[in-house]
Design an enzyme around this catalytic site. Sequence first.
Site, PDB file in Angstrom:
ATOM      1  N   ARG A 258       0.826  -1.215   0.000  1.00  0.00           N
ATOM      2  CA  ARG A 258       0.000   0.000   0.000  1.00  0.00           C
ATOM      3  C   ARG A 258       0.860   1.265   0.000  1.00  0.00           C
ATOM      4  NH1 ARG A 258      -3.655   2.875   4.299  1.00  0.00           N
ATOM      5  NH2 ARG A 258      -5.467   3.542   3.082  1.00  0.00           N
TER       6      ARG A 258
ATOM      7  N   ILE B 119      -7.693   7.165  -0.803  1.00  0.00           N
ATOM      8  CA  ILE B 119      -7.376   5.738  -0.921  1.00  0.00           C
ATOM      9  C   ILE B 119      -8.149   5.060   0.205  1.00  0.00           C
ATOM     10  CG2 ILE B 119      -5.228   6.083   0.394  1.00  0.00           C
ATOM     11  CD1 ILE B 119      -4.086   3.631  -1.067  1.00  0.00           C
ATOM     12  N   SER B 120      -8.922   4.061  -0.137  1.00  0.00           N
ATOM     13  CA  SER B 120      -9.856   3.470   0.821  1.00  0.00           C
ATOM     14  C   SER B 120      -9.136   2.778   1.971  1.00  0.00           C
ATOM     15  CB  SER B 120     -10.770   2.464   0.117  1.00  0.00           C
ATOM     16  OG  SER B 120     -11.623   3.097  -0.801  1.00  0.00           O
ATOM     17  N   GLN B 121      -9.863   2.642   3.061  1.00  0.00           N
ATOM     18  CA  GLN B 121      -9.384   1.889   4.226  1.00  0.00           C
ATOM     19  C   GLN B 121      -9.085   0.455   3.794  1.00  0.00           C
ATOM     20  OE1 GLN B 121     -12.160   2.301   7.383  1.00  0.00           O
ATOM     21  NE2 GLN B 121     -11.191   0.809   8.733  1.00  0.00           N
TER      22      GLN B 121
END
Length: 214
Positions: A34, A60-62
């Site tokens: 990530r 940016i998503s969890q």
Amino acid sequence: MTGDPQAAARLLLALRSAGVTDPRVLDAMERIDRALFVRGLFASRAYEDVPLPIACGQTISQPSVVGLMTQALSVSPRDKVLEVGTGSGYQAAILSLLARRVYTVDRYRSLVAAAREVFEALNLHNITALTADGSHGLPDQAPFDRILVTAAAEDPPGPLLAQLRIGGIMVLPVGQSDAVQTLLRVTRTGERGFEYDELRPVRFVPLVEGLGQD
């Protein structure tokens, strides 16, 4: 994952604690770092299980939400997948390890360009990233076995439902406000038949028609 091995291990533990149990999904998320998709001020927080700001006012998503959405999509190695909302490219990179082919679209040209650079660096050659209005899908490449939408619409968009293969699955957030959204899994059961399963509350940026300025 590379970078900080201890922080990466804590993230994988957080994924399992959140309900991400599919071994293929966990393996893909372990292999995709990530940190490669988080730049600037928030780079040091790449392994935290939180959404983070990226360019163009997007996020940016969890990671746990990425994992749960990917798990709900039930991607098989032969599937052709459409992702609406490339963002950082993190979700598409994970999908690329699970599917035969991934098409990802975003309304912001600069986000698509940045994501392509990371895909090339990771040798992820089964991803096609395009600047397009995701609310219309990609009719030229339809039908798709799986569709993942990473922005919230009031209802599942008709063009995307039409581009889902019979037997296919779409996962997307739906809701009429930023505060109240539900993650929905849609399974196409026939030419006009769809089944809907509500999965969990979520919060995503809205799905906006047209192209962005960046």
